[in-house]
Enzyme design. Structure first.
Site, short mmCIF file in Angstrom:
data_model
loop_
_atom_site.label_atom_id
_atom_site.label_comp_id
_atom_site.label_asym_id
_atom_site.label_seq_id
_atom_site.Cartn_x
_atom_site.Cartn_y
_atom_site.Cartn_z
N ASP A 16 0.86 -1.18 0.00
CA ASP A 16 0.00 0.00 0.00
C ASP A 16 0.89 1.23 0.00
O ASP A 16 2.03 1.18 0.48
CB ASP A 16 -0.91 0.02 1.23
N HIS A 51 -19.90 -5.57 -14.58
CA HIS A 51 -20.12 -5.59 -13.13
C HIS A 51 -20.80 -4.28 -12.76
O HIS A 51 -20.18 -3.26 -12.55
CB HIS A 51 -18.78 -5.71 -12.41
#
Length: 322
Positions: free
Chosen positions: A34, A176
């Site tokens: 991250d 989606h």
């Protein structure tokens, strides 16, 4: 035999859940990446400390440098921002496209042989951008959508019929989002198609239509309930099923956002279709015949994805030359 290395790019709620599941299923060692310092390191340490209790052996590492991806067998990408109130679609695309470009460059440099699963939204456009940015073969880059959408459909159906979720199969195609196409005639309970169950008096067509609508809005329903974010348990579990099929060469038939180059009449786009996932990545695209309303709904869904991809091309034309 050395353990596989699973790189999780993005250490938010989904990233943390993914890491825990990799440990519980003993799929390999985990690197949590991250850009926020301390977050991946803290989560990795926390999960590692649960391993003596649960009895799994795996190494968990947190990192803020893409070098940590080196040699990863699987990369699962959740990095990016969610859509916030007042944010336009193009604002979201613009931010997350930059993220996909950075992540793609990192994967290209350090994990060129990995199987890559993208979860970042808007999914179908982001997986397209990620593949362009990393340059990996199309069969090694997929988007997680259909497994989750089908799981939601299966859960709602099992709940409606009061049967085990294991005995319900469901089929969801397309993008989606709210244009996804849950295919009722290919969805079954113990092999009995849903239209037959309507004839048998198990449910009504109207009730089935309600369940289809609820499936389409499954993500939004959770966002509205949580108020602080979006779903993470089911999305993470869905991505792990895909990773496991690849790592263990299970050859599972699962719906994913896969690259189409002529299949279903679609070219150079990622759209949700059933595929076989094995040790070579996407080993086969399962092309079923669509007719009538199903074809119409699928084409509409593809049109929505195309709109997002065209917007991406305008915002980040450099991807086309990647």
């Amino acid at each position: 035999m050395a353990r596989d290395k699973i790189a999780l790019i993005g250490s938010g709620q989904i990233g943390g859940t993914l890491a825990h599941l990799v440990g519980l299923k003993e799929l390999g060692d985990v690197v949590m990446f991250d850009i926020a310092e301390g977050i991946p390191q803290g989560k990795a340490l926390d999960i590692a400390q649960s391993s003596p209790v649960d009895g799994f052996d795996a190494k968990f590492t947190g990192a803020n440098s893409y070098e940590a991806l080196d040699g990863a067998s699987v990369c699962i990408v959740t990095a990016g921002v969610p859509r916030k109130p007042g944010m336009s679609r193009d604002d979201l695309l613009s931010i997350n496209l930059k993220v996909m470009e950075q992540v793609g460059a990192g994967i290209k440099k350090y994990a060129p042989n990995a199987f890559v699963i993208c979860i970042t939204n808007p999914l179908d456009a982001m997986v397209w951008a990620l593949q362009k940015a990393c340059g990996l073969p199309h069969n090694k880059v997929v988007g997680m959508a259909g497994v989750l959408d089908s799981a939601r459909f299966r859960y709602f159906l099992a709940d409606e019929f009061n049967v085990s979720v294991e005995d319900v199969t469901a089929f969801v195609l397309g993008g989606h989002g709210d244009t996804m196409v849950p295919l009722v005639k290919y969805s079954t309970v113990a092999g009995i198609p849903l239209p037959d169950l309507v004839k048998m008096g198990w449910t009504s067509q109207a009730r089935l239509d309600e369940i289809v609508d609820r499936t389409r809005n499954g993500g939004a329903e959770i966002v509205n309930l949580l108020k602080t974010g979006s779903a993470f348990y089911a999305p993470a579990t869905s991505a792990i099923a895909m990773a496991e099929s690849y790592l263990r060469d299970k050859k599972r038939v699962v719906p994913v956002a896969a690259y189409l180059n002529g299949e279903y009449g679609v070219k150079d786009m990622y759209v949700g279709v059933p595929v076989v996932i094995g040790a070579k990545g996407v080993e086969r695209i399962v092309e079923i015949e669509l007719a009538g309303k199903d074809r119409e709904a699928f084409d509409k869904s593809v049109g929505a994805v195309q709109g997002l991809v065209e917007a991406c091309k305008k915002i980040a034309p450099e991807l086309l030359g990647a």
